[in-house]
Design a protein around this motif. Sequence first.
Motif, short mmCIF file in Angstrom:
data_model
loop_
_atom_site.label_atom_id
_atom_site.label_comp_id
_atom_site.label_asym_id
_atom_site.label_seq_id
_atom_site.Cartn_x
_atom_site.Cartn_y
_atom_site.Cartn_z
N PRO A 104 38.49 35.83 50.41
CA PRO A 104 37.86 34.46 50.81
C PRO A 104 38.72 33.98 52.00
CG PRO A 104 38.98 34.59 48.57
CD PRO A 104 39.30 35.86 49.14
N ILE A 341 39.90 41.53 36.52
CA ILE A 341 39.24 40.31 36.10
C ILE A 341 39.04 39.04 37.50
CG2 ILE A 341 39.76 37.91 34.93
CD1 ILE A 341 39.09 40.42 33.28
N ARG A 342 39.98 39.14 38.25
CA ARG A 342 39.90 38.09 39.34
C ARG A 342 39.46 38.73 40.48
NH1 ARG A 342 45.89 37.04 38.60
NH2 ARG A 342 45.79 39.14 37.69
N GLU A 346 32.30 46.08 39.90
CA GLU A 346 31.30 46.06 38.70
C GLU A 346 31.61 46.39 37.46
OE1 GLU A 346 28.20 43.25 39.19
OE2 GLU A 346 28.33 44.38 40.77
N PRO A 349 33.22 42.93 31.20
CA PRO A 349 34.29 42.80 30.17
C PRO A 349 33.67 42.57 28.68
CG PRO A 349 34.61 40.89 31.65
CD PRO A 349 33.51 41.62 32.16
N TYR A 352 34.34 44.14 25.24
CA TYR A 352 35.81 44.88 25.19
C TYR A 352 36.97 44.22 24.67
CZ TYR A 352 33.74 48.55 28.01
OH TYR A 352 32.95 49.86 28.42
N GLU A 353 37.81 44.82 23.83
CA GLU A 353 39.13 44.50 23.57
C GLU A 353 39.96 44.57 24.84
OE1 GLU A 353 43.12 44.68 22.45
OE2 GLU A 353 42.01 46.61 22.80
N TRP A 354 41.05 43.82 25.07
CA TRP A 354 41.44 43.61 26.27
C TRP A 354 42.41 44.67 26.60
CZ3 TRP A 354 46.54 42.42 28.19
CH2 TRP A 354 47.64 41.85 27.24
N LYS B 72 34.44 29.91 47.82
CA LYS B 72 35.29 30.89 48.52
C LYS B 72 35.45 32.26 47.25
CE LYS B 72 38.06 28.44 51.56
NZ LYS B 72 39.52 28.46 52.03
N SER B 75 32.90 36.16 45.75
CA SER B 75 32.80 37.75 45.68
C SER B 75 33.38 38.16 44.30
CB SER B 75 33.68 38.45 46.68
OG SER B 75 35.04 37.90 46.44
N LEU B 76 33.50 37.29 43.37
CA LEU B 76 33.84 37.58 41.96
C LEU B 76 32.88 38.00 41.40
CD1 LEU B 76 36.09 34.78 40.38
CD2 LEU B 76 36.80 37.12 40.78
N LYS B 77 33.13 39.22 40.38
CA LYS B 77 31.95 40.03 39.89
C LYS B 77 31.83 39.45 38.65
CE LYS B 77 31.59 42.85 43.37
NZ LYS B 77 30.94 42.52 44.13
N ASN B 78 32.85 39.19 37.63
CA ASN B 78 32.54 38.86 36.29
C ASN B 78 32.63 37.31 36.09
OD1 ASN B 78 32.70 41.63 35.79
ND2 ASN B 78 34.98 41.56 35.90
N LYS B 80 30.34 33.81 34.60
CA LYS B 80 29.32 33.32 33.55
C LYS B 80 29.34 31.93 33.43
CE LYS B 80 27.26 34.48 29.36
NZ LYS B 80 27.47 35.10 27.65
N ILE B 84 35.28 32.35 34.50
CA ILE B 84 35.46 33.96 34.95
C ILE B 84 35.54 34.46 33.29
CG2 ILE B 84 37.20 35.40 35.73
CD1 ILE B 84 38.11 33.11 37.58
N LYS B 85 34.81 35.55 33.40
CA LYS B 85 34.69 36.30 31.95
C LYS B 85 35.98 37.39 31.89
CE LYS B 85 30.49 38.01 32.25
NZ LYS B 85 29.42 38.86 31.64
N GLY B 86 36.40 37.25 30.79
CA GLY B 86 37.51 38.42 30.42
C GLY B 86 37.08 39.11 29.09
N PRO B 87 38.12 40.14 28.91
CA PRO B 87 37.80 41.08 27.41
C PRO B 87 38.21 39.87 26.38
CG PRO B 87 39.48 41.74 28.87
CD PRO B 87 38.96 40.69 29.59
N LYS B 88 38.02 40.33 25.20
CA LYS B 88 38.77 39.68 23.82
C LYS B 88 40.00 40.00 23.81
CE LYS B 88 34.46 39.92 21.13
NZ LYS B 88 33.54 40.97 21.02
#
Lengths: 498, 90
Positions: A104, A341-342, A346, A349, A352-354, B72, B75-78, B80, B84-88
């Motif tokens: 960006p 994550i950041r 594609e 997540p 999924y467990e981390w 800005k 471009s983040l994919k994940n 919602k 920002i989405k992350g795994p458990k």
Amino acid sequence: MPNHLYRLTANQVTCGIKNGQFSAQEYIFQILERIEKVDNKVNAFVLVDKQGAIEKALSIDKRLRDGEAVGELAGVAVGIKDNICIKDLKTTCASNILESYIPPYDASVIRSLKENDAIIVGKLNLDEFAMGSTTEFSRYGPTRNPWNLEYVAGGSSGGSAASVAASECAVSLGSDTGGSIRCPSSFCSVVGLKPTYGCVSRSGLISYSNSLEQIGPVGKTVLDVVMVMNSIAGIDENDQTTKPIRPIATLTSEDITKSNISSKYTADQNKRNITIGLVKELIEGADPAVSKCIYSAVDLFEGSDCKCEETSMKSIQYALASYYTIATAEASSNLARYDNIRYGFEYDPEGYEWNTYFSNVRNNFGDEVKRRIIIGSYVLSAGYYGKYYLRAHIAREMIRQEIKSLFERFDVLIGPTMPILPFKIGQKIDDPLKMYQIDIDTVIANLAGIPAISMPIGFSNSFPVGLQIMADDMCEQTLFDVASFFEKIVDVRRSPEI
Amino acid sequence: MVSKDEIKHLGWLSRLELTTEELDRYVSQIDEIVRYFDKLDTIPLSESEWTYSTKEVSELREDANRVFKWEKLQSLKNRKDGFIKGPKMS
């Protein structure tokens, strides 16, 4: 309209465009045509920004028609190593893990190039995350040496050197952590500079080893490298390690800042009576095909008012071990951030467990990157920290001190850039230690933080040989004086037939 | 001598799940590389003489918050609902 505009140096391009001999548009069309014609063989570019390049050329032409000012690099086609961020253009580090990352923001060096009206034509191939010496560790496949397509172009900035050698762009930016600009510059017969640590901003360079790496230019001539440095060097508030540049060797940076003297590097100062130290360990460790070439150059220098003396640098024996310990340690920490994550590709997540998610994601690193992460974790782990990491820093300090004392006696230190000639693609890829060992001559400058330039000095068995010149901290101008003087004496500039 | 267990453990700490083939290859390669690093052990210094300096940073930028606009980060994919989405975590 003159033919072969794509072969021109950066200086010839800006002069031609500003004098109205040809337009930026005419030039850039020839560059884009050239890339189309040869890059399927060389594989230097990983992305070509045709539209962006043409738009920039049109804007330069319009401003010139309207009598407006244009920048010092007006119209010059520049290629950028794909680990330097350009806003809205994919930046992948040649890694699957960043295959769809779109920054960006612009790296500080990119902002400077754009302000100076350079035309950025695209992104250049590299070893994944700049880890390698041949550009073979790239998700896009190896860059090929324009002098012989079966041979490596060097690395990790293989795309940066090969694209300039093959006249696909006039100049380029690479990054140099342990020789990554100088190695491919030597293998491809172009000029490449690793600036002093802190001379060029690293803001926007995707980190591999922060205490060692620098962005630097590659060009066909010393003057072209100087022109790019005048655009990118100096203080940047986004990189706290940057320092004021020192274009006049006899003055300190502080004097120049205070007295407001023109702060530009030059390539035309007629340097005489240079005191040169030929580093014994570097020349003795080189393949005779390389050292023979260096010795004939030394003879020429001695016949031109230079004083050349062989000197020894004892701490070199620790350089490679120190370098790879520090570089891998910093890499293992820098690469911990790739969790998808950041930024990333594609891969949802959800569900999924981390631990599983991160392991799955990080399996997208290539072989060499994984190896270096593990080596870095090893040298930092409890029980080995004192044995490796701490001692690597002691060795680094020893090298710094010895270099410092050598510059009390010599203006510059010289030796071969690479101990060997370019080799066949695939020849060393399965032997990591052998691959690391070819960096022996270049890592010294990164450990000591000093500037070093590689310039073409001749050919051996039809392969280019590069001379490495090192100068004291922030003494880029000394390097430019000496290199442009040598360039006049040893006229070896040729273009590969491709 | 670098052991298989060490490399496996370091792989786990680095969140790299190595295949058996990778593990075998890395063990022998890394062993060779680390043995080369042993060169550092030959530095003729007693422990009391160990010194090294670090590069100075003269002035640090003020640690101020800079607002980074959400556009800005397109471009983040994940993403919602603006997050920002992350795994458990477990």
